[in-house]
Design a protein around this motif. Structure first.
Motif, PDB file in Angstrom:
ATOM      1  N   LYS A   1      -1.514  -0.324  -1.442  1.00  0.00           N
ATOM      2  CA  LYS A   1      -0.854  -0.555  -2.731  1.00  0.00           C
ATOM      3  C   LYS A   1      -1.711  -1.428  -3.627  1.00  0.00           C
ATOM      4  N   GLN A   2      -2.317  -2.516  -3.012  1.00  0.00           N
ATOM      5  CA  GLN A   2      -3.166  -3.395  -3.799  1.00  0.00           C
ATOM      6  C   GLN A   2      -4.418  -2.659  -4.282  1.00  0.00           C
ATOM      7  N   ALA A   3      -4.959  -1.742  -3.434  1.00  0.00           N
ATOM      8  CA  ALA A   3      -6.127  -0.976  -3.860  1.00  0.00           C
ATOM      9  C   ALA A   3      -5.790  -0.115  -5.073  1.00  0.00           C
ATOM     10  N   ARG A   4      -4.600   0.529  -4.989  1.00  0.00           N
ATOM     11  CA  ARG A   4      -4.184   1.330  -6.158  1.00  0.00           C
ATOM     12  C   ARG A   4      -4.005   0.441  -7.376  1.00  0.00           C
ATOM     13  N   ARG A   5      -3.419  -0.741  -7.126  1.00  0.00           N
ATOM     14  CA  ARG A   5      -3.262  -1.666  -8.256  1.00  0.00           C
ATOM     15  C   ARG A   5      -4.622  -2.111  -8.805  1.00  0.00           C
ATOM     16  N   ARG A   6      -5.584  -2.364  -7.873  1.00  0.00           N
ATOM     17  CA  ARG A   6      -6.898  -2.789  -8.343  1.00  0.00           C
ATOM     18  C   ARG A   6      -7.597  -1.700  -9.136  1.00  0.00           C
ATOM     19  N   VAL A   7      -7.409  -0.439  -8.682  1.00  0.00           N
ATOM     20  CA  VAL A   7      -8.010   0.667  -9.447  1.00  0.00           C
ATOM     21  C   VAL A   7      -7.427   0.703 -10.847  1.00  0.00           C
ATOM     22  N   ALA A   8      -6.069   0.578 -10.894  1.00  0.00           N
ATOM     23  CA  ALA A   8      -5.442   0.566 -12.216  1.00  0.00           C
ATOM     24  C   ALA A   8      -5.885  -0.646 -13.020  1.00  0.00           C
ATOM     25  N   ALA A   9      -5.995  -1.802 -12.294  1.00  0.00           N
ATOM     26  CA  ALA A   9      -6.430  -3.007 -13.001  1.00  0.00           C
ATOM     27  C   ALA A   9      -7.871  -2.883 -13.463  1.00  0.00           C
ATOM     28  N   HIS A  10      -8.699  -2.204 -12.637  1.00  0.00           N
ATOM     29  CA  HIS A  10     -10.085  -2.009 -13.039  1.00  0.00           C
ATOM     30  C   HIS A  10     -10.170  -1.140 -14.294  1.00  0.00           C
ATOM     31  N   ARG A  11      -9.358  -0.096 -14.289  1.00  0.00           N
ATOM     32  CA  ARG A  11      -9.339   0.726 -15.503  1.00  0.00           C
ATOM     33  C   ARG A  11      -8.862  -0.084 -16.702  1.00  0.00           C
ATOM     34  N   TYR A  12      -7.839  -0.902 -16.420  1.00  0.00           N
ATOM     35  CA  TYR A  12      -7.354  -1.743 -17.523  1.00  0.00           C
ATOM     36  C   TYR A  12      -8.386  -2.788 -17.919  1.00  0.00           C
ATOM     37  N   ALA A  13      -9.146  -3.299 -16.900  1.00  0.00           N
ATOM     38  CA  ALA A  13     -10.131  -4.332 -17.184  1.00  0.00           C
ATOM     39  C   ALA A  13     -11.300  -3.802 -17.978  1.00  0.00           C
TER      40      ALA A  13
END
Length: 509
Positions: free
Chosen positions: A412-424
């Motif tokens: 779940k955190q990896a998916r969140r990080r991917v989304a956060a990376h896209r957002y970042a």
């Protein structure tokens, strides 16, 4: 191109605190045709090992591998100028300089667009004697590149830091710089960065020898007039206060020592007086006991003499009455004496038997309690082993469940990080501070888990050690009880047998 010389070369930077009287330098300023072959030839020569000042400003054709090979031989380098080399200077070259030039004090990387966060980190971590650093026009630098300054350990300390034309550096990078080098930095130029005036003003009170200046060419901290003299004065004040404190501590120690000596002298006199009093009282008691003993001996002698007189008188009376009632009195006396003696022997035997029975009953009770204690200890050990086994199984299940939960959570955190990376990617500047906070929280969580695990292991070891100590103590008590019982049996077996029944004197009459 200048030739290699050994001569006086005074520094042009006003913040330099020390310039060696003689040093070796090589200046190739503006030699734009210097390339791989020239750098390799310079690295192969032997004089570069004692080179202290190297200037390659404007050499736009520097080769990365050749320069890294050259940096391996620059162990004595103190001043390095690579200004105007544009993209020819890379992070790997700066990292090589940081690792192999520990004595480096001044570096100028003006308009070196290839320098990034890794190069800055290598310089901050390995070059502990750094005094001035110039990163003017280094476009790749950002707030993350300034993070190593927060943990920097420069000795005696960096004095000049120029960050002109670095748009990636903001208030976060400024705060990290202030946290790490506030005690030595006196000149900081952040013209052309994203740092705000309010952030600079909030950090101004931490710099004792600088003042804020902002104009068309400068924005940041500028050294005050005669700041070196102020440093010397403050150091002298610190040393003076430390000396006064040391003197006060020494005087207090001497006073405590004198007080301790006076106290010891008083106690010695007091102990000597009391010892003398005790010895005199002991001698008086011994003399009193001697007088009592002499009086008791005299009284005993008088009683013995009186007894002998009474015995002689009784013998005379007995001699006078022997003829009349000797036989009757003798028979009667013999009967009475025998009866008394037999009663006394019987009472002694009965008392001895009762004592033996009482001792045997006590020993049996103790042995029974010891056996019960040992049995209960054995049962407790079995229950503890069973509970320990169940606890370990429960821990294994918990670990398995935790692993599964962690796997799910990490996914779940990896998916969140991917989304956060896209957002970042879209909002990089806004999420840099959030990333730093998240890293700190993860590290603290890991450290707390390690502390809890060590505490649980220490508690389990303490429980096992207590169980072993209880077992050893109970075994020792059992052995002591068995030894006592054996000694009692031996004492009973050594008792004399009952005396035989004496014949009556009546048959001789």
């Amino acid at each position: 191109m200048h030739a290699l010389v050994t001569t006086a070369a005074p520094s042009t930077n006003p913040t330099h605190t020390h310039t060696p009287p003689f040093r070796s330098y090589l200046h190739l300023v503006g030699c734009f045709q210097v390339s791989k072959v020239a750098i390799q030839a310079l690295a192969a020569s032997g004089f570069v090992r004692r080179l202290e000042d190297l200037s390659l400003a404007g050499c736009v054709r520097l080769h990365e591998a050749a320069f890294i090979n050259l940096a391996h031989n620059l162990g004595c380098l103190r001043n390095l100028n690579l200004a105007g080399c544009t993209e020819a200077v890379t992070d790997k070259m700066v990292e090589a300089v940081g690792k192999h030039c520990p004595l480096l004090e001044h570096i100028d990387l003006t308009e070196c667009e290839g320098v990034g966060a890794h190069g800055v980190k290598s310089l901050v971590v390995h070059c502990r004697r750094m005094i001035s650093m110039d990163f003017t026009g280094c476009n790749r630098l950002n707030d993350v590149a300034m993070l190593p300054f927060a943990d920097a350990t420069f000795k005696p300390g960096i004095e000049t830091l120029v960050l002109v034309g670095c748009p990636g550096i903001g208030d976060t990078g400024l705060s990290w710089i202030c946290d790490g080098v506030f005690d030595s930095l006196v000149l900081l130029n952040i013209k052309g960065t994203r740092c705000t005036t309010s952030a600079l003003r909030s950090c101004l009170d931490r710099f004792r020898y600088s003042k804020m200046r902002k104009n068309n060419t400068f924005m940041g901290l500028y050294p005050e007039r005669r700041w070196k003299d102020r440093v010397i004065i403050n150091e002298y004040g610190t040393i003076y206060r430390s000396a006064a404190k040391l003197q006060a501590a020494y005087r207090a120690r001497v006073g405590r020592r004198l007080a301790q000596e006076a106290k010891e002298k008083f106690y010695r006199n007091w102990v000597a007086t009391h010892l003398q009093a005790m010895w005199r009282s002991k001698q008086a008691r011994a003399f009193y006991e001697l007088l009592r003993w002499e009086k008791a001996r005299k009284d005993e002698a008088q009683m013995v003499l009186a007894g002998f007189a009474k015995i002689i008188a009784a013998m005379e009376i007995l001699q006078g009455l022997r003829e009349e009632a000797y036989l009757a009195l003798a028979n009667k006396c013999a009967i009475v004496v025998q009866a008394v003696y037999r009663g006394r022997c019987g009472r002694r035997r009965v008392a001895r038997i009762l004592d033996n029975l009482r001792i045997q009953r006590i020993l049996e009770d103790r042995c029974a309690r010891l056996l019960q204690r040992v049995y209960r200890g054995h049962v407790g050990k079995l229950r503890f082993k069973q509970m320990l086994k169940e606890h370990r199984e429960w821990l294994a299940k918990c670990i398995k469940s935790a692993s599964k939960l962690q796997r799910v959570w990490r996914g779940k955190q990896a998916r969140r990080r991917v989304a956060a990376h896209r957002y970042a990617i879209e909002h990089r500047a806004e999420l840099e501070q959030y990333s730093a906070t998240l890293l700190q929280n993860r590290f603290r969580l890991y450290r707390c888990k390690n502390i809890i695990a060590r505490a649980q292991a220490e508690k389990a070891r303490a429980a096992v050690a207590a169980l072993y100590v209880q077992t050893a103590w109970r075994a020792r008590c059992a052995r002591m009880e068995l030894d006592i019982r054996k000694q009692v049996r031996q004492q009973v077996s050594l008792l004399p047998p009952f005396p035989p029944k004496k014949k009556s004197r009546r048959q001789y009459c």
